[in-house]
Scaffold this motif. Structure first.
Motif, short mmCIF file in Angstrom:
data_model
loop_
_atom_site.label_atom_id
_atom_site.label_comp_id
_atom_site.label_asym_id
_atom_site.label_seq_id
_atom_site.Cartn_x
_atom_site.Cartn_y
_atom_site.Cartn_z
N ALA A 139 0.87 -1.18 0.00
CA ALA A 139 0.00 0.00 0.00
C ALA A 139 0.90 1.22 0.00
O ALA A 139 1.67 1.44 0.94
N ASN A 140 0.84 1.98 -1.12
CA ASN A 140 1.73 3.14 -1.30
C ASN A 140 3.19 2.76 -1.11
O ASN A 140 3.98 3.50 -0.50
N GLY A 141 3.55 1.60 -1.64
CA GLY A 141 4.93 1.13 -1.59
C GLY A 141 5.34 0.48 -0.30
O GLY A 141 6.44 -0.08 -0.21
N LYS A 142 4.50 0.49 0.72
CA LYS A 142 4.85 -0.11 1.99
C LYS A 142 4.37 -1.55 2.03
O LYS A 142 3.20 -1.84 1.76
N ALA A 143 5.28 -2.46 2.38
CA ALA A 143 4.94 -3.89 2.41
C ALA A 143 4.00 -4.19 3.57
O ALA A 143 4.22 -3.74 4.70
N ALA A 167 -2.20 3.50 -3.55
CA ALA A 167 -1.81 2.60 -4.63
C ALA A 167 -1.57 1.21 -4.05
O ALA A 167 -0.70 1.03 -3.19
N LEU A 168 -2.34 0.24 -4.51
CA LEU A 168 -2.23 -1.12 -4.01
C LEU A 168 -1.56 -2.01 -5.04
O LEU A 168 -1.86 -1.93 -6.24
N LYS A 169 -0.66 -2.86 -4.59
CA LYS A 169 -0.08 -3.92 -5.41
C LYS A 169 -0.70 -5.23 -4.94
O LYS A 169 -0.60 -5.60 -3.77
N VAL A 170 -1.35 -5.93 -5.87
CA VAL A 170 -2.17 -7.08 -5.52
C VAL A 170 -1.70 -8.32 -6.28
O VAL A 170 -1.47 -8.26 -7.49
N LEU A 171 -1.56 -9.42 -5.55
CA LEU A 171 -1.27 -10.70 -6.16
C LEU A 171 -2.58 -11.46 -6.33
O LEU A 171 -3.32 -11.65 -5.38
N ARG A 172 -2.86 -11.86 -7.56
CA ARG A 172 -4.09 -12.59 -7.85
C ARG A 172 -3.73 -13.93 -8.47
O ARG A 172 -2.90 -13.99 -9.39
N LEU A 179 -0.84 -6.97 -9.79
CA LEU A 179 -1.80 -6.02 -10.35
C LEU A 179 -1.75 -4.73 -9.54
O LEU A 179 -1.57 -4.75 -8.33
N THR A 180 -1.90 -3.61 -10.23
CA THR A 180 -1.90 -2.31 -9.57
C THR A 180 -3.31 -1.72 -9.57
O THR A 180 -3.96 -1.66 -10.62
N PHE A 181 -3.77 -1.33 -8.39
CA PHE A 181 -5.07 -0.67 -8.26
C PHE A 181 -4.86 0.66 -7.53
O PHE A 181 -4.36 0.68 -6.41
N ASN A 182 -5.23 1.74 -8.18
CA ASN A 182 -5.18 3.05 -7.54
C ASN A 182 -6.58 3.35 -7.00
O ASN A 182 -7.50 3.67 -7.74
N VAL A 183 -6.70 3.19 -5.69
CA VAL A 183 -8.01 3.28 -5.05
C VAL A 183 -8.18 4.66 -4.42
O VAL A 183 -7.31 5.11 -3.66
#
Length: 530
Positions: A139-143, A167-172, A179-183
């Protein structure tokens, strides 16, 4: 392998802190108020705390002493005056508020990774395509997957100011890359209307699980949709509803009661009486209404049921309600904590108090369910004990009683089979949730392909799933025991309902469970009479 506790965002805590809750307005007392600072009893307590802070031989956490003292004082008042510590207050208030600002997901923490159970309906994540099984890694680059990441820090990352972005980095599963989701964070509703749909071509159904700040608004939307679908009758399900805001209950009762009719009145310490009347033309004043209650329907639920019953409106169906006729006001204590203090009693239009006795202490008070179970009240109306001195007559000539809950017009017994009770507890208490989540995780591609229309045919609960669930419970030190052949269909239904819950939400969940519900069947039968 560590055992994990269930983690939801938002954390949906018990809204009552003890069974049954009616809230009036909030109060925030200024600790510098002359009335309070001049109180010698307060000065005595303050001086004692100061002595311990500065003179006692060992270091003492005086905050914990204050908490214990407050709780001890409240224990000597009544069962519903309660203290809410600072670390719980924000979460409890959020649940009662009816919404929060965030990305809108419920999740588990699995092996130090945040895994989405469900993107909440109407929330930002659902709108942009985040779904069950997604693993939020950054979330915003923070693990978020490190072992030292706490629940509170995860929640802090996902929540934030309205319209702020994360900005979320998501493993699907099935995707080779993150996957990148800008929420854009937004208001996420915490629904109090669990379900609304048509039971028959004329009978609509609404289930309310608590009375939050948004309940009347949700109810109004639901009843408009049902009327548009042809509803001329309403089944209002208040079973297991512990209460909430008095104003929301009054507004809902007003939808069924004609103008200028009394809804309730309250009486405070000084004997001052405040009456509340129906004030507007309701949506269903001329329609037939059925109110479903049970032994866990409390406070604000009883306000609605009592107002309708005493005005000879509709039919109350089920079992005797909880019996809570006290009104609390939430008062902030200046340090982030609060107290919910009983400030009045409420009375139904005929003048009856439905508060059950609490003279024998809190333990006896909260064990009332077991007394009802043992004396046969849950199985037979004839076992309900009434007091002739608390007998009242409605304008239409109906006999009603005070002193301990709302006795329904039509009694429907509870299935008191212990095995069935245990299964219901496992379902409603969340024990099935993690098992089903792990089951879905084994084949997300398949389960995500299922729709609301075909889930009944596509989802099969096998005997092996029952075996695996039983083994899972044993690992959690919960004894279900061997499931009899007679009860297997019930367990399969509950497991399937939980799958529907995680895939499609509460409306589908409740609708599926209601299909062989005794009270629902009775309501449908009654709706077709006359």
């Amino acid at each position: 392998m560590k055992k994990r506790n269930i983690i939801y965002t938002p954390l949906l805590l018990s809204i009552a802190c003890a069974a049954g809750l009616i809230l009036g307005a909030r109060l925030n007392f200024d600790t510098g108020d002359e009335l309070f600072s001049a109180n010698p009893k307060k000065q005595k307590l303050n001086r004692l705390i100061d002595y311990i802070d500065y003179e006692y031989v060992d270091d003492v956490n005086t905050d914990s002493i204050v908490d214990i003292t407050v709780n001890k004082i409240l224990e000597n008042l009544d069962p519903h005056s309660v203290y809410i510590p600072k670390d719980e207050y924000a979460k409890v208030s959020e649940n009662m508020k009816g919404d929060f600002v965030g990305i809108g997901v419920s999740f588990y923490q699995v092996n130090d990774t945040i895994v989405v159970i469900q993107a909440l309906e109407g929330g930002p994540s659902a709108k942009i395509g985040i779904r069950g099984g997604d693993r939020i890694l950054y979330a915003n680059g923070k693990a978020l997957f490190k072992s030292d990441v706490t629940e509170d820090s995860v929640i802090a990352q996902l929540k934030g100011k309205e319209n702020s972005k994360v900005a979320l980095k998501v493993l699907r599963k099935g995707s080779d890359e993150l996957l990148t989701f800008n929420v854009r964070r937004g208001v996420v509703p915490i629904k109090s209307v669990d379900a609304s749909y048509m039971l028959t071509t004329e009978l609509g159904y609404i289930k309310i699980d608590r009375f939050s700040e948004t309940t009347y608004e949700e109810f109004s939307e639901a009843i408009q949709e049902l009327k548009a679908s042809g509803a001329t009758q309403i089944a209002l399900d208040l079973r297991d509803n512990p209460g909430g805001y008095l104003s929301e209950a009054i507004n809902i009762a007003d939808e069924f009661i004609k103008d200028d009719k009394l809804i309730l009145f309250t009486k405070n310490k000084s004997g001052s009486i405040e009456e509340t009347f129906a004030q507007r033309e309701g949506e269903f004043e001329n329609g037939k209404v059925f109110v479903l209650i049970n032994e866990n329907s409390a406070s604000a639920s009883e306000v609605v049921a009592g107002a309708l019953q005493d005005n000879d409106v509709g039919t109350i169906v089920g079992r005797r309600s909880y019996g809570k006729g006290l009104v609390q006001r939430e008062m902030e204590l200046g340090d982030g904590s609060a107290v919910r203090l009983t400030i009045a009693r409420y009375y139904t239009p005929t003048g009856r108090s439905i508060q059950k006795p609490y003279d024998n202490g809190n333990e006896s008070y909260f064990n009332d369910y077991m007394e009802r179970y043992e004396n046969g009240e849950l199985s037979s109306r004839d076992s309900i004990v009434t007091n002739d001195s608390l007998r009242y007559i409605t304008p239409g000539g109906k006999v009603v009683y005070g002193g301990g809950g709302i006795i329904p017009d039509i009694f429907v017994p509870k299935d008191t089979n212990l095995e069935k009770e245990k299964l219901t507890l496992l379902l409603r208490g969340g024990y099935m949730s993690r098992f089903i989540f792990d089951l879905l995780e084994k084949d997300r591609t398949f389960y995500n392909s299922i729709t609301r229309k075909n889930y009944r045919e596509k989802i099969e609960i096998t005997d092996k799933m029952i075996y695996d669930f039983n083994r899972y419970l044993k690992y959690q030190n919960i004894g279900l025991g061997n499931v009899s052949e007679e009860r297997k269909p019930i367990l399969k239904k509950y497991l399937k309902a939980e799958i529907a819950q995680q895939l499609f939400g509460t409306n589908v969940f409740e609708r599926y469970l209601n299909e062989d519900d005794r009270l629902i069947e009775k309501i449908i039968q009654l709706s077709m009479e006359n």
